[in-house]
Motif scaffolding. Structure first.
Motif, PDB file in Angstrom:
ATOM      1  N   UNK A 195       0.797  -1.266  -0.152  1.00 44.45           N
ATOM      2  CA  UNK A 195      -0.134   0.028   0.027  1.00 44.45           C
ATOM      3  C   UNK A 195       0.938   1.332  -0.029  1.00 44.45           C
ATOM      4  N   UNK A 196       0.626   2.101  -0.913  1.00 43.13           N
ATOM      5  CA  UNK A 196       1.602   3.471  -1.191  1.00 43.13           C
ATOM      6  C   UNK A 196       1.016   4.349  -0.185  1.00 43.13           C
ATOM      7  N   UNK A 197       2.079   5.108   0.473  1.00 42.71           N
ATOM      8  CA  UNK A 197       1.659   5.988   1.537  1.00 42.71           C
ATOM      9  C   UNK A 197       2.356   7.299   0.733  1.00 42.71           C
ATOM     10  N   UNK A 198       1.203   8.232   0.689  1.00 37.57           N
ATOM     11  CA  UNK A 198       1.746   9.554  -0.014  1.00 37.57           C
ATOM     12  C   UNK A 198       2.036  10.685   1.193  1.00 37.57           C
ATOM     13  N   UNK A 199       3.272  10.620   1.182  1.00 37.69           N
ATOM     14  CA  UNK A 199       4.059  11.391   2.520  1.00 37.69           C
ATOM     15  C   UNK A 199       4.693  12.620   1.694  1.00 37.69           C
ATOM     16  N   UNK A 200       4.545  13.038   0.237  1.00 39.39           N
ATOM     17  CA  UNK A 200       5.394  14.037  -0.132  1.00 39.39           C
ATOM     18  C   UNK A 200       4.810  15.286  -0.202  1.00 39.39           C
ATOM     19  N   UNK A 201       3.788  15.543   0.489  1.00 41.31           N
ATOM     20  CA  UNK A 201       2.960  16.847   0.592  1.00 41.31           C
ATOM     21  C   UNK A 201       3.671  18.035   0.949  1.00 41.31           C
ATOM     22  N   UNK A 231       8.434  22.911   1.950  1.00 45.16           N
ATOM     23  CA  UNK A 231       9.552  23.258   3.013  1.00 45.16           C
ATOM     24  C   UNK A 231      10.666  23.855   1.898  1.00 45.16           C
ATOM     25  N   UNK A 232      10.868  23.234   0.955  1.00 41.52           N
ATOM     26  CA  UNK A 232      12.221  23.567   0.011  1.00 41.52           C
ATOM     27  C   UNK A 232      11.896  24.845  -0.434  1.00 41.52           C
ATOM     28  N   UNK A 233      10.677  25.202  -0.954  1.00 37.73           N
ATOM     29  CA  UNK A 233      10.305  26.544  -1.277  1.00 37.73           C
ATOM     30  C   UNK A 233      10.808  27.816  -0.266  1.00 37.73           C
ATOM     31  N   UNK A 234      10.389  27.380   0.947  1.00 37.95           N
ATOM     32  CA  UNK A 234      10.462  28.276   1.990  1.00 37.95           C
ATOM     33  C   UNK A 234      12.075  28.506   2.054  1.00 37.95           C
ATOM     34  N   UNK A 235      12.754  27.293   2.232  1.00 33.54           N
ATOM     35  CA  UNK A 235      14.348  27.411   2.503  1.00 33.54           C
ATOM     36  C   UNK A 235      15.164  28.004   1.289  1.00 33.54           C
TER      37      UNK A 235
END
Length: 72
Positions: free
Chosen positions: A17-23, A28-32
């Motif tokens: 079962x895939x877990x979609x945890x990339x949200x 975070x990358x854009x803010x940093x």
């Protein structure tokens, strides 16, 4: 208790079962990347270290407590 087949099925379900945890990664990358001073990146890194270290400290304390009880 549990049969081997039930445990195997449960493990397979968790793997398949895939877990979609990339949200949050893109946010975070854009803010940093948008900040030039690097203070937010340092704060994020410190937060990751604290979140990672606390469970290890708790588990080590639990094992030490069990070790002390068994030895006495």
């Amino acid at each position: 208790m549990y049969t081997k087949q039930a445990i195997f099925t449960l493990i397979v379900v968790f793997i398949v079962v895939p877990f979609d945890a990339d949200a949050q990664c893109a946010m975070c990358r854009a803010v940093l990347e948008s900040e030039s001073s690097g203070k937010a990146a340092e704060g994020i890194n410190n937060g990751i270290v604290y979140l990672m270290a606390i469970p290890y400290v708790l588990v080590a304390g639990l094992f030490y407590f069990i070790y002390r009880k068994i030895r006495s």
